[in-house]
Scaffold this active site. Sequence first.
Site, PDB file in Angstrom:
ATOM      1  N   THR A 123       0.816  -1.214   0.000  1.00 53.92           N
ATOM      2  CA  THR A 123       0.000   0.000   0.000  1.00 53.92           C
ATOM      3  C   THR A 123       0.855   1.272   0.000  1.00 53.92           C
ATOM      4  OG1 THR A 123      -1.384   1.300   1.517  1.00 53.92           O
ATOM      5  CG2 THR A 123      -0.170  -0.465   2.508  1.00 53.92           C
ATOM      6  N   ASP A 124       0.266   2.360  -0.490  1.00 54.56           N
ATOM      7  CA  ASP A 124       0.958   3.664  -0.445  1.00 54.56           C
ATOM      8  C   ASP A 124       1.209   4.114   0.992  1.00 54.56           C
ATOM      9  OD1 ASP A 124      -1.727   4.198   0.195  1.00 54.56           O
ATOM     10  OD2 ASP A 124      -1.930   5.918  -1.163  1.00 54.56           O
ATOM     11  N   GLU A 125       0.438   3.556   1.941  1.00 56.35           N
ATOM     12  CA  GLU A 125       0.540   4.020   3.333  1.00 56.35           C
ATOM     13  C   GLU A 125       1.894   3.711   3.963  1.00 56.35           C
ATOM     14  OE1 GLU A 125      -2.886   3.532   5.813  1.00 56.35           O
ATOM     15  OE2 GLU A 125      -4.215   3.299   4.096  1.00 56.35           O
ATOM     16  N   TYR A 147      -1.397  -0.460  11.250  1.00 55.94           N
ATOM     17  CA  TYR A 147      -1.664  -1.137   9.965  1.00 55.94           C
ATOM     18  C   TYR A 147      -0.512  -0.921   8.991  1.00 55.94           C
ATOM     19  CZ  TYR A 147      -3.255  -1.500   5.111  1.00 55.94           C
ATOM     20  OH  TYR A 147      -3.327  -1.791   3.764  1.00 55.94           O
ATOM     21  N   LYS A 151       2.324  -3.509   7.403  1.00 54.51           N
ATOM     22  CA  LYS A 151       2.503  -3.714   5.957  1.00 54.51           C
ATOM     23  C   LYS A 151       3.948  -3.407   5.561  1.00 54.51           C
ATOM     24  CE  LYS A 151      -0.073  -4.635   3.130  1.00 54.51           C
ATOM     25  NZ  LYS A 151      -0.529  -5.950   2.591  1.00 54.51           N
TER      26      LYS A 151
HETATM   27  P1  NAD Z   1      -9.925  -6.924   2.769  1.00 54.04           P
HETATM   28  O1  NAD Z   1      -9.873  -6.620   4.213  1.00 54.04           O
HETATM   29  O2  NAD Z   1     -11.183  -6.598   2.013  1.00 54.04           O
HETATM   30  O3  NAD Z   1      -9.640  -8.468   2.532  1.00 54.04           O
HETATM   31  C1  NAD Z   1      -8.639  -9.169   3.214  1.00 54.04           C
HETATM   32  C2  NAD Z   1      -8.875 -10.662   2.978  1.00 54.04           C
HETATM   33  O4  NAD Z   1      -7.821 -11.365   3.637  1.00 54.04           O
HETATM   34  C3  NAD Z   1     -10.198 -11.174   3.570  1.00 54.04           C
HETATM   35  O5  NAD Z   1     -10.830 -12.031   2.643  1.00 54.04           O
HETATM   36  C4  NAD Z   1      -9.756 -11.954   4.799  1.00 54.04           C
HETATM   37  O6  NAD Z   1     -10.626 -13.028   5.133  1.00 54.04           O
HETATM   38  C5  NAD Z   1      -8.384 -12.445   4.364  1.00 54.04           C
HETATM   39  N1  NAD Z   1      -7.514 -12.739   5.510  1.00 54.04           N
HETATM   40  C6  NAD Z   1      -7.257 -11.928   6.586  1.00 54.04           C
HETATM   41  N2  NAD Z   1      -6.434 -12.556   7.446  1.00 54.04           N
HETATM   42  C7  NAD Z   1      -6.148 -13.773   6.896  1.00 54.04           C
HETATM   43  C8  NAD Z   1      -5.339 -14.876   7.308  1.00 54.04           C
HETATM   44  N3  NAD Z   1      -4.674 -14.859   8.464  1.00 54.04           N
HETATM   45  N4  NAD Z   1      -5.270 -15.960   6.501  1.00 54.04           N
HETATM   46  C9  NAD Z   1      -5.956 -15.991   5.317  1.00 54.04           C
HETATM   47  N5  NAD Z   1      -6.738 -14.997   4.894  1.00 54.04           N
HETATM   48  C10 NAD Z   1      -6.835 -13.893   5.669  1.00 54.04           C
HETATM   49  O7  NAD Z   1      -8.675  -6.184   2.123  1.00 54.04           O
HETATM   50  P2  NAD Z   1      -8.499  -5.512   0.691  1.00 54.04           P
HETATM   51  O8  NAD Z   1      -8.966  -4.114   0.772  1.00 54.04           O
HETATM   52  O9  NAD Z   1      -9.030  -6.425  -0.346  1.00 54.04           O
HETATM   53  O10 NAD Z   1      -6.902  -5.460   0.604  1.00 54.04           O
HETATM   54  C11 NAD Z   1      -6.170  -6.566   0.060  1.00 54.04           C
HETATM   55  C12 NAD Z   1      -4.694  -6.247   0.098  1.00 54.04           C
HETATM   56  O11 NAD Z   1      -4.433  -5.048  -0.644  1.00 54.04           O
HETATM   57  C13 NAD Z   1      -4.149  -5.995   1.497  1.00 54.04           C
HETATM   58  O12 NAD Z   1      -2.883  -6.585   1.581  1.00 54.04           O
HETATM   59  C14 NAD Z   1      -4.055  -4.483   1.597  1.00 54.04           C
HETATM   60  O13 NAD Z   1      -3.036  -4.100   2.481  1.00 54.04           O
HETATM   61  C15 NAD Z   1      -3.734  -4.117   0.160  1.00 54.04           C
HETATM   62  N6  NAD Z   1      -4.161  -2.772  -0.248  1.00 54.04           N
HETATM   63  C16 NAD Z   1      -5.458  -2.366  -0.070  1.00 54.04           C
HETATM   64  C17 NAD Z   1      -5.851  -1.107  -0.519  1.00 54.04           C
HETATM   65  C18 NAD Z   1      -7.282  -0.635  -0.381  1.00 54.04           C
HETATM   66  O14 NAD Z   1      -7.564   0.525  -0.699  1.00 54.04           O
HETATM   67  N7  NAD Z   1      -8.221  -1.470   0.037  1.00 54.04           N
HETATM   68  C19 NAD Z   1      -4.914  -0.251  -1.105  1.00 54.04           C
HETATM   69  C20 NAD Z   1      -3.601  -0.700  -1.270  1.00 54.04           C
HETATM   70  C21 NAD Z   1      -3.240  -1.971  -0.852  1.00 54.04           C
END
Ligand code: NAD
Length: 318
Positions: A123-125, A147, A151
Site C-alpha cells: 500500500t501507499d501508506e 496497519y 505492511k
Molecule cells: P480486505 O480486508 O477486504 O480483505 C482481506 C482478505 O484477507 C479477507 O478475505 C480476509 O478473510 C483475508 N484474511 C485476513 N487474514 C487472513 C489470514 N490470516 N489468513 C488468510 N486470509 C486472511 O482487504 P483488501 O482491501 O481487499 O486489501 C487486500 C490487500 O491489498 C491488502 O494486503 C491491503 O493491504 C492491500 N491494499 C489495499 C488497498 C485498499 O484501498 N483497500 C490499497 C492498497 C493496498
Amino acid sequence: MKMLITGGCGFIGSNFIRNILKKYPDYHIINLDKLTYAGNSDNLKDIENNPNYTFVKGDICDIDVVSKVMQDVDQVVHFAAESHVDRSIEDGSIFVKTNVLGTNTLLQSALNNNVERFIHISTDEVYGSVKEGSFAETDDLKPSSPYSSSKAGSDLLAMSYHSTYGLPVTITRCTNNFGPYQYPEKLIPLFITNLMEGKQVPIYGTGLNVRDWIHVGDHCSGIDFVRKNGNIGEVYNIGGGSELTNLEITRRILEILGKDETMIRYVEDRKGHDFRYSLDCTKLKKMGWKPEYDFETALSNTIKWYVENRWWWEPLKQ
Ligand code: NAD
C-alpha cells in the site's frame, strides 16, 4: 499456470480472481482465505463452480495449510491482510500476526516449493504522509499507523527473502481502492450505504486529508501488468491519479445520491491521521501501464452497484 491467491474472498482479491479467470480461462486458481469478518464467499458466488477455481479455508499463519496449498504452485499473489486502519489503532496485535508473521509463513513455503513468482500486494501508506510532491519506489518507508507499519514490515521481509535466498519477489504499492464488494467499513461503501439507510456520514476532523483514489479494476490490471512485465526484486507504485480531500469525495457521493451537506457529521480526528498520501507512478507508466477508468464514471457506477446490491451489504452492516 497454477496460481495461489491469498485473501481472495476480500475486496481486491475477489475482484482480481474474477478478472484473472476471465482473462486467462486456462489458469487454475487456488484461493486461500481465512474468512475473517472481511472475507466473504458471496464475493465470488458467480465463479464458485468454475472448474478452474478451488477455495481453501485456512490461515496464512498456519504452516501446515500453507505447505499443502503451495504444492506445485507456479505463482503467488498475496493479498491476505488485516486492512482497516481504525481497527489497527484499537489493537495492532492481529495486524502483526497476519501481516508480518503470515507473510513470513508464505515466503518460507514459497521458497521451499521453488515458486517462479511471488507478488506481494502492499500500500501507499507504507511511505507515510507527504504535504507536497509524491513518493517514488526508492523513497524511505515512514509508516505511522499499526496497519501501515505491519505492511511495511511485510514489505521488508518479502524483499529480504529475495536478497537472502533469491526468492523471486516483486512488490506493488497501491493507493486507495474503490469499487464493488468493498467491506462497508471503508469510506466510500460506508458513506454510500449510510446515506441509503438515511444515516449521516462521519468525517474525521476537517475532512481536508487527501487520498489518491483508484478503481479496483485498475489496481487489478496494474498487478497483472507487474506480474507479467515487472522485474524480480523491485517495487512498483500503482496509483489512480485522482487526489481528493475526504470532503470532496463525500460531496460527490452526496450529490450523486441527491443528498445535502446536513448528512455530514464531523467527528473527532483519527489518532495520528496521515494528512496526504501520494505516489509517483512514473516507473510503471514508462513501462506502458496506465489506469483506464475515468474517476467520475467509476464512482457513479460504484454507487449504482451498492444501490443495486443491497443483498450483499445489508447483512454485513447488521
Ligand atoms: P480486505 O480486508 O477486504 O480483505 C482481506 C482478505 O484477507 C479477507 O478475505 C480476509 O478473510 C483475508 N484474511 C485476513 N487474514 C487472513 C489470514 N490470516 N489468513 C488468510 N486470509 C486472511 O482487504 P483488501 O482491501 O481487499 O486489501 C487486500 C490487500 O491489498 C491488502 O494486503 C491491503 O493491504 C492491500 N491494499 C489495499 C488497498 C485498499 O484501498 N483497500 C490499497 C492498497 C493496498
